[in-house]
Design a protein around this motif. Structure first.
Motif, PDB file in Angstrom:
ATOM      1  N   PRO A 138     -35.666 -12.830 -37.641  1.00  0.00           N
ATOM      2  CA  PRO A 138     -34.819 -12.606 -36.461  1.00  0.00           C
ATOM      3  C   PRO A 138     -34.577 -13.915 -35.720  1.00  0.00           C
ATOM      4  O   PRO A 138     -35.430 -14.812 -35.703  1.00  0.00           O
ATOM      5  N   ARG A 139     -33.417 -14.046 -35.120  1.00  0.00           N
ATOM      6  CA  ARG A 139     -33.103 -15.206 -34.296  1.00  0.00           C
ATOM      7  C   ARG A 139     -32.402 -14.737 -33.027  1.00  0.00           C
ATOM      8  O   ARG A 139     -31.856 -13.638 -32.982  1.00  0.00           O
ATOM      9  N   LEU A 140     -32.424 -15.571 -32.013  1.00  0.00           N
ATOM     10  CA  LEU A 140     -31.814 -15.239 -30.729  1.00  0.00           C
ATOM     11  C   LEU A 140     -30.429 -15.875 -30.625  1.00  0.00           C
ATOM     12  O   LEU A 140     -30.216 -17.003 -31.085  1.00  0.00           O
ATOM     13  N   LEU A 141     -29.514 -15.151 -30.029  1.00  0.00           N
ATOM     14  CA  LEU A 141     -28.151 -15.622 -29.802  1.00  0.00           C
ATOM     15  C   LEU A 141     -27.822 -15.404 -28.327  1.00  0.00           C
ATOM     16  O   LEU A 141     -27.718 -14.263 -27.872  1.00  0.00           O
ATOM     17  N   ASN A 142     -27.666 -16.485 -27.579  1.00  0.00           N
ATOM     18  CA  ASN A 142     -27.440 -16.384 -26.140  1.00  0.00           C
ATOM     19  C   ASN A 142     -25.954 -16.148 -25.876  1.00  0.00           C
ATOM     20  O   ASN A 142     -25.138 -17.060 -25.930  1.00  0.00           O
ATOM     21  N   VAL A 143     -25.607 -14.899 -25.590  1.00  0.00           N
ATOM     22  CA  VAL A 143     -24.199 -14.555 -25.378  1.00  0.00           C
ATOM     23  C   VAL A 143     -23.816 -14.508 -23.901  1.00  0.00           C
ATOM     24  O   VAL A 143     -22.660 -14.718 -23.548  1.00  0.00           O
ATOM     25  N   ALA A 144     -24.779 -14.212 -23.029  1.00  0.00           N
ATOM     26  CA  ALA A 144     -24.446 -13.971 -21.624  1.00  0.00           C
ATOM     27  C   ALA A 144     -24.967 -15.041 -20.677  1.00  0.00           C
ATOM     28  O   ALA A 144     -24.750 -14.950 -19.468  1.00  0.00           O
ATOM     29  N   GLY A 145     -25.627 -16.050 -21.200  1.00  0.00           N
ATOM     30  CA  GLY A 145     -26.230 -17.058 -20.334  1.00  0.00           C
ATOM     31  C   GLY A 145     -25.234 -17.786 -19.451  1.00  0.00           C
ATOM     32  O   GLY A 145     -25.585 -18.275 -18.367  1.00  0.00           O
ATOM     33  N   ALA A 146     -23.986 -17.880 -19.894  1.00  0.00           N
ATOM     34  CA  ALA A 146     -22.966 -18.599 -19.113  1.00  0.00           C
ATOM     35  C   ALA A 146     -22.295 -17.723 -18.058  1.00  0.00           C
ATOM     36  O   ALA A 146     -21.457 -18.210 -17.306  1.00  0.00           O
ATOM     37  N   ILE A 147     -22.646 -16.433 -17.983  1.00  0.00           N
ATOM     38  CA  ILE A 147     -22.088 -15.539 -16.963  1.00  0.00           C
ATOM     39  C   ILE A 147     -22.880 -15.736 -15.670  1.00  0.00           C
ATOM     40  O   ILE A 147     -24.109 -15.593 -15.661  1.00  0.00           O
ATOM     41  N   SER A 148     -22.219 -16.067 -14.598  1.00  0.00           N
ATOM     42  CA  SER A 148     -22.905 -16.340 -13.337  1.00  0.00           C
ATOM     43  C   SER A 148     -23.730 -15.138 -12.888  1.00  0.00           C
ATOM     44  O   SER A 148     -23.208 -14.033 -12.759  1.00  0.00           O
ATOM     45  N   GLY A 149     -25.025 -15.365 -12.683  1.00  0.00           N
ATOM     46  CA  GLY A 149     -25.911 -14.309 -12.203  1.00  0.00           C
ATOM     47  C   GLY A 149     -26.203 -13.224 -13.217  1.00  0.00           C
ATOM     48  O   GLY A 149     -26.664 -12.140 -12.837  1.00  0.00           O
ATOM     49  N   ALA A 150     -25.975 -13.479 -14.497  1.00  0.00           N
ATOM     50  CA  ALA A 150     -26.187 -12.451 -15.528  1.00  0.00           C
ATOM     51  C   ALA A 150     -27.625 -11.959 -15.515  1.00  0.00           C
ATOM     52  O   ALA A 150     -28.563 -12.756 -15.540  1.00  0.00           O
ATOM     53  N   GLY A 151     -27.790 -10.640 -15.484  1.00  0.00           N
ATOM     54  CA  GLY A 151     -29.126 -10.062 -15.473  1.00  0.00           C
ATOM     55  C   GLY A 151     -29.603  -9.598 -16.824  1.00  0.00           C
ATOM     56  O   GLY A 151     -30.798  -9.374 -17.025  1.00  0.00           O
ATOM     57  N   ASP A 152     -28.671  -9.450 -17.790  1.00  0.00           N
ATOM     58  CA  ASP A 152     -29.059  -8.897 -19.079  1.00  0.00           C
ATOM     59  C   ASP A 152     -27.912  -9.054 -20.073  1.00  0.00           C
ATOM     60  O   ASP A 152     -26.831  -9.558 -19.731  1.00  0.00           O
ATOM     61  N   ALA A 153     -28.142  -8.609 -21.287  1.00  0.00           N
ATOM     62  CA  ALA A 153     -27.106  -8.483 -22.320  1.00  0.00           C
ATOM     63  C   ALA A 153     -27.494  -7.268 -23.147  1.00  0.00           C
ATOM     64  O   ALA A 153     -28.419  -7.333 -23.957  1.00  0.00           O
TER      65      ALA A 153
END
Length: 483
Positions: A138-153
């Motif tokens: 398994p690997r991690l893919l950061n999809v929401a990190g660039a969304i201001s104030g993102a709490g989750d994905a």
């Protein structure tokens, strides 16, 4: 003359390479065009210790399902929160690549829903395969990190977009926009599920209505007037249609007339819409998770998604032995079915381990400790499946029947029943070589894989891992596999 021959040779070589490439392309296209004969479901089961991992189930008709891997997890997340929910399974256009993407979330470790939604992971967990049976780590893919104030994905999905030749990944993120904090659907593009474009807002229902679950299905012949249909849990189960994945969508209706909603109008409150095109015909299944009542998935069917009045309930279906929570379904070719069933479809018999010198006693787990007892109740506490060794397939590992995904493991020379965590240390501690019984060659003894001078034995009725040097120890270290 020599230069002429060289040029001719080069031209012939290029022609061979071109023909070879065309043949390989044709093979790939032929593979992608093979008729579908079955179905594969990826799902999780709930908030138990092993429930937030990847489970697989198989069906021939799309309505009656059998658990694979004896109902135990098939893939384990060892990254991020070390738990996954809401898996989606994705096929490449030429069927030469597959991906499973899932929410990086584990509620079972004590995470609150508030923390998960507001201070959770902005990454997805990704597995990759070329054959559906051998999967990457398994690997991690950061999809929401660039969304201001993102709490989750949460609740990721992906679909190939033929208009651009890449994949659209879409998911829900809880963030503040225009002064309102709620879940909205965002999307990114990817070609390899390793890098993604910047996240873009995809679905916002307006006002205070959040949306977490949405899934798109393709209608290649545009039955009902659209090429793509979208089912979303947004207070209702809303159905929309479009001829472009990222174009404008038309609201077709919802399922409130069937007494089904996502909570806005009550009735049977459901979530996690999961599309399933039936193989070989213009008919679709829409599975809905009855989370409010804990009854698991229920199917609806339709032969024309252009109107919600065409949906019908189904009573003749079966989901197997495990609870199926929010997941995804993919059709399988005969060759893919054969590989998947050969790997995970074998049902291994249930065995008990009988003590040689206390023949009324059997190995059992109790509160995750391991001992030998007579008159075991419930009986399943003393039942195990003898699996290929986690560290060496020529050896064995003991998987619990009533706790699938849990194995007998030695820790500091004591034995526990523990949830498989995917680590090499666990694999070694839970693997044993079955040899002729040390007290009787017609029975069996079990030699430790990583401490080969030690064997499984009982001492004061507790299971231990010890060197065997006496006649008493040889008796204690001898067992018989019974049904």
């Amino acid at each position: 003359m020599q230069r002429t021959l060289s040029r001719i040779g080069a031209m012939l070589g290029a022609m061979v390479l071109l023909i070879s490439a065309q043949v390989l392309f044709a093979v790939d296209r032929a593979s992608a065009a093979d008729p579908f004969t079955g179905y594969l479901m990826a799902h999780f089961t709930g908030e138990s210790t092993t429930g937030e991992q990847i489970y697989l189930a198989h069906s021939r008709d799309g309505l009656h399902w059998n658990d694979l891997n004896n109902g135990a997890p098939v893939l384990l997340s060892t990254v991020g929160t070390r738990g996954v929910r809401d898996p989606a399974i994705v096929r490449s256009p030429n069927s030469d690549k597959f991906w499973i993407i899932a929410t990086d979330l584990r509620i079972a470790n004590g995470t609150s829903w508030s923390d998960a939604a507001n201070r959770g992971s902005t990454q997805l967990v990704v597995w990759e395969s070329t054959d559906l049976v051998n999967w990457s780590a398994p690997r991690l893919l950061n999809v929401a990190g660039a969304i201001s104030g993102a709490g989750d994905a949460w609740a990721p999905e992906a679909i190939f977009d033929p208009a651009t030749g890449d994949y659209v990944i879409y998911w829900a993120t809880n963030a503040t926009l225009n002064g309102v904090k709620k879940h909205r659907i965002y999307y990114s593009r990817t070609t390899d599920f390793r890098t993604v474009t910047a996240p873009t807002l995809y679905i916002d229902r307006g006002a205070g209505q959040g949306i977490i679950d949405t899934q798109i299905v393709e209608s290649p012949t545009s039955v009902g007037g659209f090429r793509y249909y979208r089912a979303s849990a947004d207070g209702q189960i809303t159905i929309e249609g479009s001829n472009s994945i990222l174009g404008s969508w038309t609201r077709i209706g919802d399922l409130s007339h069937m007494g089904i909603s996502n909570g806005a109008t009550g009735g049977n409150v459901v979530e996690g819409p999961m599309w399933m095109p039936f193989n070989g015909r213009n008919e679709w299944g829409l599975w809905l998770d009855q989370y409010a009542t804990g009854r698991g998935y229920m199917p609806l069917t339709s032969t024309n998604l252009g109107s919600t009045s065409n949906f019908r309930t189904v009573s003749d279906y079966a989901l197997g032995g495990t609870r199926k929570r929010h997941g995804g379904i993919m059709s399988l070719t005969a060759a893919e079915e054969s590989r998947v069933l050969a790997k995970w479809g074998v049902t291994r018999p249930v065995n008990r381990l009988q003590s040689f010198n206390f023949q009324d006693r059997y190995v059992r787990h109790a509160n995750f400790d391991v001992r030998i007892d007579p008159n075991v109740s419930p009986l399943q506490d003393s039942q195990f499946r003898i699996m290929p060794g986690l560290a060496d397939s020529s050896a064995v590992s003991f998987e619990s029947v009533n706790y699938p995904g849990y194995y007998l493991r030695h820790v500091n020379n004591d034995f526990v029943l523990a949830s498989y965590d995917g680590t090499t240390q666990f694999q070694a501690d839970a693997t044993f070589r079955q040899v002729a019984g040390l007290a009787s060659s017609t029975w069996s003894s079990f030699q430790s894989y990583n401490f080969p001078d030690r064997y499984i034995r009982h001492y004061a009725y507790q299971l231990k891992l010890d060197p065997i040097t006496t006649a008493t120890a040889r008796n204690d270290a001898t067992f018989r596999l019974t049904s």
